[in-house]
Design a protein around this motif. Structure first.
Motif, short mmCIF file in Angstrom:
data_model
loop_
_atom_site.label_atom_id
_atom_site.label_comp_id
_atom_site.label_asym_id
_atom_site.label_seq_id
_atom_site.Cartn_x
_atom_site.Cartn_y
_atom_site.Cartn_z
N TYR A 127 0.85 -1.18 0.00
CA TYR A 127 0.00 0.00 0.00
C TYR A 127 0.88 1.23 0.00
O TYR A 127 1.98 1.23 0.54
N PHE A 185 3.59 0.66 2.83
CA PHE A 185 3.38 -0.40 3.81
C PHE A 185 3.27 -1.74 3.09
O PHE A 185 2.57 -1.84 2.07
N TYR A 233 -5.25 -8.84 8.48
CA TYR A 233 -4.08 -8.46 7.71
C TYR A 233 -3.08 -7.84 8.69
O TYR A 233 -3.44 -7.00 9.49
N PHE A 263 0.24 -5.54 9.09
CA PHE A 263 0.99 -4.52 8.37
C PHE A 263 2.36 -4.33 8.99
O PHE A 263 2.54 -4.46 10.21
N GLY A 264 3.32 -3.95 8.14
CA GLY A 264 4.62 -3.49 8.62
C GLY A 264 4.53 -2.04 9.08
O GLY A 264 3.47 -1.41 8.99
N THR A 265 5.65 -1.50 9.54
CA THR A 265 5.68 -0.15 10.09
C THR A 265 5.87 0.94 9.04
O THR A 265 5.78 2.11 9.33
N TYR A 311 -9.10 -0.48 11.61
CA TYR A 311 -7.70 -0.55 12.01
C TYR A 311 -7.39 0.64 12.92
O TYR A 311 -8.00 1.70 12.82
N GLY A 340 3.80 6.65 13.62
CA GLY A 340 5.02 5.94 13.23
C GLY A 340 4.87 4.44 13.09
O GLY A 340 5.86 3.73 12.90
N GLN A 341 3.64 3.96 13.18
CA GLN A 341 3.39 2.52 13.06
C GLN A 341 2.52 2.23 11.86
O GLN A 341 1.94 3.13 11.25
N GLY A 342 2.40 0.97 11.52
CA GLY A 342 1.47 0.56 10.48
C GLY A 342 0.08 0.36 11.06
O GLY A 342 -0.08 0.30 12.28
N PRO A 343 -0.91 0.27 10.21
CA PRO A 343 -2.27 -0.01 10.70
C PRO A 343 -2.31 -1.34 11.44
O PRO A 343 -1.72 -2.33 10.97
#
Lengths: 114, 113
Positions: free
Chosen positions: A36, A89, A102, A104-106, B35, B40-43
């Motif tokens: 994404y 992401f 799902y 997700f990465g950071t 979500y 600074g993080q992902g969902p």
């Protein structure tokens, strides 16, 4: 415990060159992966996906490569354009795990320099 | 065409207040996800609906969080007795189901003071 890791928080690339964004995962149940793109103050926008039965998927300037043995995927953008500057992401899912989740990465912030 | 919309876009709540966040998915989309995205993080996955059925709520961090989608379209995420650690952007996404692409809304930024 971060099951999906993007170890590079940021990346700068010259316009016209290749951008390579990396993602590693730890859960061997993951078999479906997505990338994404996110601009500030907007929600993420889907770019490209890959199933574990393939090792490569292309869509225009975007190609995703999957190395299952290394539990690694990468997104290649070529040629990179200034409009590609965003946070990227990767996300993963286990389609047979009975979960709808799902992971997700950071994120990696890509800056394409004109 | 209309995408996923969320309201309000910004919400400031005093600690202990209840909040309700709304998501209007794309018409006809069966699947709806919530979500939470910290700075600074992902969902991070909170919960999933298929039509009106909440099939997965494993990501809800505590029983102060509650989500509903009573008619299989609009969804509301409610947070009771907000705490400072609830400060985050709350994202809603909808899809046609299965592994079809998720379309995200712009998010609601919640700040708890």
């Amino acid at each position: 415990d971060q099951q999906v890791k993007q170890n590079s928080p940021s990346l700068s690339v010259q316009e016209g060159r290749i951008s390579i964004l990396n993602c590693d995962y730890t859960n061997s149940m993951f078999d479906y992966f997505l990338w994404y793109k996110k601009y500030p103050a907007e929600g993420p926008t889907f770019l490209i996906s890959i199933s574990s039965i393939k090792d490569k998927n292309e869509d225009g300037r975007f190609t995703v490569f999957l190395n299952k043995s290394a539990k690694h995927l990468s997104l290649h953008i070529v040629p990179s354009q200034p409009g590609d500057s965003a946070v990227y992401f990767c996300a993963a899912k286990g389609t047979t795990s009975g979960t709808y989740k799902y992971i997700f990465g950071t994120g990696t912030r890509l800056k394409v320099l004109a | 065409g209309a995408g996923v919309s969320q309201s309000p876009r910004y919400k400031v709540a005093k600690r202990g207040q209840d909040v309700a966040l709304r998501c209007d998915p794309i018409s006809g989309h069966v699947s709806l996800f919530w979500y939470q995205q910290a700075l600074g993080q992902g969902p991070e996955f909170l919960t999933y609906f298929q039509n009106e059925a909440q099939l997965d709520k494993s990501g809800l961090p505590s029983d102060r969080f509650f989500a509903e989608r009573p008619e299989g379209s609009v969804s509301t995420l409610k947070i009771q007795r907000t705490q400072q650690e609830d400060s985050a952007v709350y994202l809603c996404a909808s899809s046609l189901g299965g592994l079809r692409e998720q379309y995200f809304g712009p998010g609601t930024r919640l700040t708890v003071t």
